[in-house]
Structures are given as structure tokens and as C-alpha cells.
Motif scaffolding. Structure first.
Motif, mmCIF file in Angstrom:
data_model
loop_
_atom_site.group_PDB
_atom_site.id
_atom_site.type_symbol
_atom_site.label_atom_id
_atom_site.label_comp_id
_atom_site.label_asym_id
_atom_site.label_seq_id
_atom_site.Cartn_x
_atom_site.Cartn_y
_atom_site.Cartn_z
ATOM 1 N N ALA A 101 1.606 47.084 19.604
ATOM 2 C CA ALA A 101 1.057 45.755 19.374
ATOM 3 C C ALA A 101 1.737 45.187 18.135
ATOM 4 O O ALA A 101 1.894 45.881 17.121
ATOM 5 C CB ALA A 101 -0.455 45.809 19.166
ATOM 6 N N VAL A 102 2.152 43.917 18.219
ATOM 7 C CA VAL A 102 2.899 43.320 17.117
ATOM 8 C C VAL A 102 2.655 41.816 17.114
ATOM 9 O O VAL A 102 2.356 41.221 18.151
ATOM 10 C CB VAL A 102 4.409 43.640 17.259
ATOM 11 N N ALA A 103 2.765 41.213 15.940
ATOM 12 C CA ALA A 103 2.643 39.761 15.817
ATOM 13 C C ALA A 103 3.804 39.221 15.003
ATOM 14 O O ALA A 103 4.180 39.806 13.974
ATOM 15 C CB ALA A 103 1.322 39.373 15.161
ATOM 16 N N HIS A 104 4.371 38.104 15.454
ATOM 17 C CA HIS A 104 5.379 37.375 14.699
ATOM 18 C C HIS A 104 4.760 36.055 14.262
ATOM 19 O O HIS A 104 4.305 35.267 15.104
ATOM 20 C CB HIS A 104 6.617 37.106 15.553
ATOM 21 N N VAL A 105 4.746 35.816 12.970
ATOM 22 C CA VAL A 105 4.182 34.584 12.408
ATOM 23 C C VAL A 105 5.330 33.798 11.776
ATOM 24 O O VAL A 105 5.967 34.273 10.829
ATOM 25 C CB VAL A 105 3.091 34.894 11.359
ATOM 26 N N TYR A 106 5.587 32.601 12.313
ATOM 27 C CA TYR A 106 6.679 31.750 11.834
ATOM 28 C C TYR A 106 6.099 30.598 11.019
ATOM 29 O O TYR A 106 5.074 30.025 11.376
ATOM 30 C CB TYR A 106 7.460 31.164 13.006
ATOM 31 N N GLY A 107 6.764 30.263 9.929
ATOM 32 C CA GLY A 107 6.287 29.138 9.139
ATOM 33 C C GLY A 107 7.146 28.886 7.927
ATOM 34 O O GLY A 107 8.170 29.555 7.701
ATOM 35 N N THR A 108 6.742 27.912 7.141
ATOM 36 C CA THR A 108 7.445 27.570 5.905
ATOM 37 C C THR A 108 6.690 28.150 4.718
ATOM 38 O O THR A 108 5.485 28.374 4.771
ATOM 39 C CB THR A 108 7.576 26.051 5.749
#
Length: 218
Positions: A101-108
């Protein structure tokens, strides 16, 4: 991140779970035209669809000098484990795989240099991991000289623009294989195996599958 439909999650409560399970992740951006990663813990917060990550670097780390204005990526690494085909109904007709299980969080990213804000970050991180341990370390109660060390860090706040959740838990297999894999993992002493088994069972039940026999070891 490649996310086949079987393994895609959209419920942000799954992200809540991953952040609570292990908030030590990987922050990736570009430095001098090349990918650059820092491994660090973050403070996680969610208000509806708004996800915020807060943490800090050591000031000599070059990542902070170039990250503003970039689309950065933070990875939450959840439990993961090897899955043997010997646990399946027809072992010879299957191959090994890896569940995770993994999460990728994209942002500034917004940089934080204010002393009071940095102190709040350090205090909150220590409070989380010290908990109620006897003699728990607290910045406010430590040597006053420790506050001078705040000059040696740079804080950040990452506001998520997009979140990808991948829970690869044998959802593309028949129930018999899932049950067998869960039993195999339950027999392991590995914490990752135990957590993965629990996630597999939860995922199967959420898709309406009913276990015909106990998946737990006696």
C-alpha cells in the motif's frame, strides 16, 4: 505512478491510515536538473479534501533552495510483503508477487523560516513520537540552548494538489487465493505481513467477498 483499476483507491480515509501507520516518507523534487529525494517524517493533516504535510530539513540540505514553485512529490510507504504462489489454490498455475500500500501526494511547497513556526513543528513532531513515555523529551523543558539549533533547520508546508492511492492486495485474484495468502501471511512474524494480511481482508470484504473459512491461524 502506474495504478491499474483493480488497485486504485479514492477514499482519503485510506491516506489517513497510511499517514498514521508510518509518517516517515520520501520527499522528491528537482535539484540542478536531477531528481532529488529526502527521507523525513511529516505532520499530516486533512480537512475534507484539503491535505497538508508539514516538516523540516537540515539547512545544509540543498533541496529547500530550489523546491519553491516546483510540483513536488511526497511518498507514504505503507506495509509491503512477498506473496508466495504456494499459498494459492493452484500454485503451479500462478507466480510470485508483492503486495503493498502506498500513497503519492503531489503539491507545491511553502518554506517556513519563522522561529516560532519552526518551534511549533519541532514540538509537534516530538510530542507525537515521545507520547506519554516516562521522561518524554519536550523542547520547552530541555536545555535553552536547544532553541538556538532552530537556526539549523528550514521548515516546509506542502499543500496537496493531487493524491494517488495504490493498494495492491490481490484484488485481481479469486477468493480462494486471497484466503490462502492471508493465512500464509498470518503465520509470519513480520509486522508488514500482519498489516498486509489485515488490509487484504478489509479490501476483500469491502468488495462484498465473504470468507468461507477463517483466515486466521489457530
Amino acid at each position: 505512478m502506474y495504478v491499474p483499476p483493480h488497485f486504485k483507491e479514492t477514499d482519503l480515509s485510506r491516506l489517513d491510515w497510511l499517514a498514521a501507520h508510518d509518517a516517515f516518507g520520501t520527499l522528491i523534487s528537482t535539484v540542478d536538473g536531477a531528481p532529488f529525494a529526502t527521507h523525513l517524517p511529516v505532520l499530516y493533516a486533512r480537512d475534507g479534501e484539503r491535505v497538508t504535510l508539514t516538516g523540516h530539513w537540515a539547512r545544509p540540505n540543498p533541496q529547500w533552495r530550489a523546491i519553491e514553485g516546483q510540483r513536488a512529490l511526497f511518498i507514504f510507504h505503507g506495509p509491503h510483503t512477498y506473496i508466495s504462489p504456494r499459498w494459492y489454490v493452484e500454485p503451479a498455475r500462478n507466480v510470485p508477487t508483492w503486495n503493498y500500500a502506498v500513497a503519492h501526494v503531489y503539491g507545491t511547497v511553502r518554506l517556513i523560516n519563522e522561529r516560532d513556526a519552526l518551534e511549533r513543528i519541532v514540538t509537534a513532531l516530538a510530542d507525537r513520537y515521545e507520547g506519554d513515555a516516562p521522561g518524554a523529551w519536550r523542547l520547552a523543558e530541555s536545555d535553552p540552548a536547544n532553541r538556538a539549533m532552530l537556526r539549523g533547520i528550514v521548515g516546509f508546508e506542502l499543500i496537496a494538489a493531487a493524491v494517488q492511492l495504490k493498494f495492491k492486495l490481490n484484488q485481481n485474484h479469486p477468493l480462494g487465493n486471497i484466503e490462502g495468502a492471508i493465512r500464509g501471511l498470518r503465520a509470519s512474524v513480520s509486522e508488514d505481513a500482519q498489516h498486509t494480511a489485515a488490509l487484504m481482508e478489509s479490501a476483500a470484504k469491502s468488495h462484498g467477498q465473504k470468507f468461507e473459512s477463517s483466515t486466521r491461524e489457530p
